[in-house]
Design an enzyme around this catalytic site. Sequence first.
Site, short mmCIF file in Angstrom:
data_model
loop_
_atom_site.label_atom_id
_atom_site.label_comp_id
_atom_site.label_asym_id
_atom_site.label_seq_id
_atom_site.Cartn_x
_atom_site.Cartn_y
_atom_site.Cartn_z
CG LEU A 1 -2.11 -0.92 1.23
CD1 LEU A 1 -2.75 -0.94 2.62
CD2 LEU A 1 -3.13 -0.50 0.18
CG ASP A 2 0.86 4.00 -3.21
OD1 ASP A 2 1.90 3.42 -3.54
OD2 ASP A 2 -0.09 4.20 -3.99
CB SER A 3 3.63 6.34 2.37
OG SER A 3 3.56 7.43 1.46
CB ALA B 1 -3.03 3.73 0.78
#
Length: 630
Positions: A43-45, A47
Amino acid sequence: MKSKKTPSGIILYAKNSGLTSFSSLWSIKHAIGTEKVGHTGTLDSFAEGLLVVLSGSLTHLVSHITSFTKTYRAVICFGKTTDTLDPTGIVTEKGKSVSKEQVQSALGKFTGTLLQVPPVYSAIHVDGKRSSELVREGKKVEMEVRQVFIYKNELIDFKEDEGSGLSYALVEITCSKGTYIRALARDIAQSLGTCAYLTALRRTKIGPFSLEDAACFSSLDEFTIEKCIEKEKIIALNKNEKKKDSDSSLIDIRSHFLTFTPELAALCGFESSTLREEWKNSYLNGRPLQGKMFSRMENLLPEKNEFCAEKEIAVFYESGKFAGIIQKRDGRLFYGFVVPPFKSEPAELPVFSWTQIQSRDFPLEWKKKGTALTVGKFDGIHIGHQALIDSVLQQNDFAKGVVTFSSSCKKSAGEVTTLKQKLKILKEKNLDFAVVIDFSDDFSKIKGEDFIDTLVDVCGMKFLAEGKDFNCGYKGESGGNLTMKELALLAGNKGFYLSEIQDVILEGKKVSSSRIRDAVKNGDFALVQKMLLRPFSYDCSEIRFTLSGCCEKDGMRWFEGECSSSQVLLSEGNYNVVAIMSGSENVSNEKNLNTLHTLCAVEGGKIKLLLPSENAARRVRTINFIPAKI
């Protein structure tokens, strides 16, 4: 220090926004004491949401679980966009706002099979480097179009901000592996003649796994448009601040560790089989696989399972531990990977009732061989009892057993151990069997000599170890009660050897179950541990803990339950304890236990525990009381 034994299991983890997936992996490694972990989709930071992390041998299953469908909730901001298509980027374009009806209409066009161009700020490798790294180096990157599938694209909420000229849509999306929600938001906006980016993103499901079941789920805020707009402002203010997991989150991770069981394998779409014991060495030595080596577990897979692994079978040892994956190809079986057992587990202890003994339901081979026995209440199985059991264990020519009682003492006094705990301890002693007697009215009237006669006649007793204060039999009739003196005479007549074991003295006093009970009531757990050679353990398998108090510290809450155990109850007060929790909510599951150092309060006939979650409360099996000083 990391454990040499790498635990194999699945951890469902709720990542907070502001944390990278990599830092979350560090937290999981730290919590369970291993370096061998693998995630099934980052997951992107910015998110948040569900990460499914595999440890130990289960890292082999990463590719299988990565292929599962995923469900997200996303807040899309229409009217401007950023270079990263998320709130961490720089605004690069502004556009018009859109209406709820426009978004509703557009979403229907973005379902089914789609061709998608991934964002240039992504982890996709181009010419051996991440595309995001190349872009930051000032290089132009062309992303290849990929095919994705959108199963669901539903509008949950909508908000127009007239002051800023922006509009926000909360959307729930279920999609295939490899789908970028940032790119989907970009494409939806373009279809409406404007631009957009993701204000927030939360992953709520990966295949059969749900965010609500994850460790640290309680640390996530409510996911609404208003909350996400507010959080975006915080992200902008603390752009370079790195978050870390708290100690309570590490505890929560440990309490959510799942071992790979047949039920969990079925949830992941695997058919399961048991490796027959006689073929265990062949399997571990890599010999050709044959169908006769395995027995299929029936009725585990649901009728419809979208995650089905048609060509792979999960294999389990007869002990229930995961043994690896085998593959089916062209009607033949092949090795996927093998998980060797770390150590052989003791077999289940055969237990006979007094009714079975009276019915002569006892193995003939043991009777012919002869048995070495010790008879007693064995409440607590302390160091005095251990001397009796050791004497029996030394008789290598005989089958070795213990004759004991289901109820150890008067109910008003309370027991040191429950029957379940007693049998578990006896199992660990490597005895061959146990006879457990229900102390009924009929049994209480048996003469001592008749009792011994039965052990000799049915069980083939050749050796008996007892303490000097031994007595048994009906005390209300002359000659019914048998003391050690009479027992010695009987041994000569019946042909068995009687070994008299001396009392064990500790700190000038005899070790006894009643002395242990008094020490428990006084909270002297150091003395208890000296007499038991282990901590005092309170059996909680029949206790249902429910939430009783608000947050105490670092997200921990008080859970309470009625003291339903037959064990001796402690004096009221607060105690340092270690809660022993099973790997699942199955009350009979005693495998792959986890530990949690916490606080316990005894009050008004109830036990209270400070725990991180309701999930942890449901899995508490035992409480070990920690001595203040040993």
